[in-house]
Design an enzyme around this catalytic site. Structure first.
Site, PDB file in Angstrom:
ATOM      1  N   ASP A   1      25.858  -1.440   7.259  1.00 31.71           N
ATOM      2  CA  ASP A   1      25.964  -0.628   8.867  1.00 31.71           C
ATOM      3  C   ASP A   1      26.054   1.097   8.105  1.00 31.71           C
ATOM      4  OD1 ASP A   1      25.605   0.459  11.181  1.00 31.71           O
ATOM      5  OD2 ASP A   1      27.149  -0.300  12.208  1.00 31.71           O
ATOM      6  N   GLY A   2      25.225   1.486   8.652  1.00 33.71           N
ATOM      7  CA  GLY A   2      25.612   3.742   8.734  1.00 33.71           C
ATOM      8  C   GLY A   2      24.352   3.850   7.149  1.00 33.71           C
ATOM      9  N   GLY A   3      23.425   4.541   8.451  1.00 37.80           N
ATOM     10  CA  GLY A   3      22.200   5.282   7.428  1.00 37.80           C
ATOM     11  C   GLY A   3      21.554   4.434   6.685  1.00 37.80           C
TER      12      GLY A   3
ATOM     13  N   SER B   1      20.989  -0.849  16.340  1.00 38.89           N
ATOM     14  CA  SER B   1      22.051  -0.436  16.995  1.00 38.89           C
ATOM     15  C   SER B   1      22.141   0.147  18.559  1.00 38.89           C
ATOM     16  CB  SER B   1      22.999  -0.183  16.461  1.00 38.89           C
ATOM     17  OG  SER B   1      23.644   1.107  16.762  1.00 38.89           O
TER      18      SER B   1
ATOM     19  N   ASP C   1      27.716  -1.296  19.762  1.00 38.10           N
ATOM     20  CA  ASP C   1      28.393  -0.433  19.267  1.00 38.10           C
ATOM     21  C   ASP C   1      29.841   0.772  20.714  1.00 38.10           C
ATOM     22  OD1 ASP C   1      27.675   0.447  16.723  1.00 38.10           O
ATOM     23  OD2 ASP C   1      26.104   0.511  18.105  1.00 38.10           O
TER      24      ASP C   1
ATOM     25  N   SER D   1      19.071   5.208  14.525  1.00 35.65           N
ATOM     26  CA  SER D   1      18.343   6.247  13.899  1.00 35.65           C
ATOM     27  C   SER D   1      16.941   6.119  13.622  1.00 35.65           C
ATOM     28  CB  SER D   1      18.881   7.728  13.241  1.00 35.65           C
ATOM     29  OG  SER D   1      20.205   7.432  13.763  1.00 35.65           O
TER      30      SER D   1
ATOM     31  N   GLY E   1      23.693   8.680  12.723  1.00 34.33           N
ATOM     32  CA  GLY E   1      22.244   9.389  12.284  1.00 34.33           C
ATOM     33  C   GLY E   1      23.354  10.054  10.998  1.00 34.33           C
TER      34      GLY E   1
HETATM   35  C1  DX5 Z   1      28.394   4.012  13.414  1.00 36.10           C
HETATM   36  C2  DX5 Z   1      27.705   2.355  14.075  1.00 36.10           C
HETATM   37  C3  DX5 Z   1      26.177   2.518  13.544  1.00 36.10           C
HETATM   38  C4  DX5 Z   1      25.643   3.510  13.805  1.00 36.10           C
HETATM   39  C5  DX5 Z   1      24.882   3.464  12.929  1.00 36.10           C
HETATM   40  O1  DX5 Z   1      29.339   4.045  13.822  1.00 36.10           O
HETATM   41  O2  DX5 Z   1      28.820   1.793  14.257  1.00 36.10           O
HETATM   42  O3  DX5 Z   1      26.295   0.862  14.230  1.00 36.10           O
HETATM   43  O4  DX5 Z   1      25.154   3.901  14.721  1.00 36.10           O
HETATM   44  O5  DX5 Z   1      23.717   4.688  13.227  1.00 36.10           O
HETATM   45  P1  DX5 Z   1      22.702   4.973  11.853  1.00 36.10           P
HETATM   46  O6  DX5 Z   1      21.613   3.704  11.702  1.00 36.10           O
HETATM   47  O7  DX5 Z   1      21.821   5.909  12.897  1.00 36.10           O
HETATM   48  O8  DX5 Z   1      23.325   5.370  10.679  1.00 36.10           O
END
Ligand code: DX5
Length: 240
Positions: free
Chosen positions: A193-195, A26, A53, A216, A163
């Site tokens: 998606d997310g964490g 992402s 995004d 991240s 993050g």
């Molecule tokens: C959340 C976004 C994700 C996010 C993920 O709002 O849709 O794609 O950037 O970020 P990480 O992988 O750092 O959690």
């Protein structure tokens, strides 16, 4: 009958081979002063596509990227681009993202009033359509639209920021969505998606996810982008 046969065929090939997981960096955590270089690195490291995004300052607080970024990304890489539209009135934005060369458009269930029309408008232009669910939206909300979808995105954080910590309570939902996909539309991808990192990705995979989005864990990895992507891929179970 044909679909019954192909379903069994798919299962047999899954059992024999490692599951074909996809990893999708992402761009939210990319260094935009060196975007071309960073895209070359994710491509070399074996990314399957990249996610842009798109945030509008309404559906989620930040404002981020639009179709201009998709166009720029398309000029820098051969990887397919998916747009995750975290916007109100997604139907107003679809045409511009398709024009820019987006292969897969994902809209939020919570932001879309006429989902069948939106999905049709994406697919009739030759692109693929996905629907994202926020962590608090139940899997059952998908039941009627799922047979039409190319992808379901189960958000494992509330969207808006990179993050954030993975929400554990989303794992049973991934499992429920996997069951619905097997029952209603086995070709549909199940993205999380997310964490997502080397600790959470294998757990989401065991719950049924097959596509992993990470910002991240890839762009902020201490050993660099290629190490980040490799670590994520190596964390995934080799066979289910
Ligand atoms: C959340 C976004 C994700 C996010 C993920 O709002 O849709 O794609 O950037 O970020 P990480 O992988 O750092 O959690």
């Amino acid at each position: 009958m044909a679909s019954h046969r192909s379903r069994r065929g798919r299962k047999a090939s899954r059992d024999k081979h490692p599951k074909p997981y996809k990893i999708v960096p992402s761009l939210l955590s990319a260094d935009f002063t060196r975007l071309g270089e960073q895209l070359a690195q994710v491509e070399r490291a074996g990314a399957d596509r990249v996610q842009v995004d798109v945030m509008d300052g309404h559906f989620v607080p930040p404002i981020t990227m639009g179709p201009l970024i998709v166009e720029a990304v398309r000029r820098c890489t051969r990887l397919p681009v998916e747009a995750h539209l975290m916007v109100e009135h997604p139907e107003r934005q679809i045409e511009a993202f398709l024009e820019a060369g987006t292969e897969l458009v994902i809209v939020h269930w919570e932001a879309a009033v006429h989902l069948h029309r939106i999905v049709d408008s994406i697919q009739s232009r030759g692109a693929r359509a996905g629907v994202a669910l926020n962590p608090a939206t139940p899997a059952a909300a998908l039941e009627e639209i799922l047979p039409r979808l190319d992808l379901v995105l189960v958000m494992t954080v509330d969207p808006g920021y990179a993050g954030q910590a993975f929400l554990e309570g989303t794992l049973p939902k991934v499992k429920r969505v996997r069951e619905m996909i097997e029952r209603l539309n086995p070709d549909c991808e199940l993205e999380v998606d997310g964490g997502i990192d080397a600790e959470t990705a294998p757990r989401a995979a065991r719950a049924g996810a097959d596509v992993f989005v990470a910002a991240s864990a890839i762009f902020q990895h201490p050993q660099g982008i290629e190490a980040g992507l490799r670590t994520l891929r190596q964390s995934l179970p080799q066979a289910l």
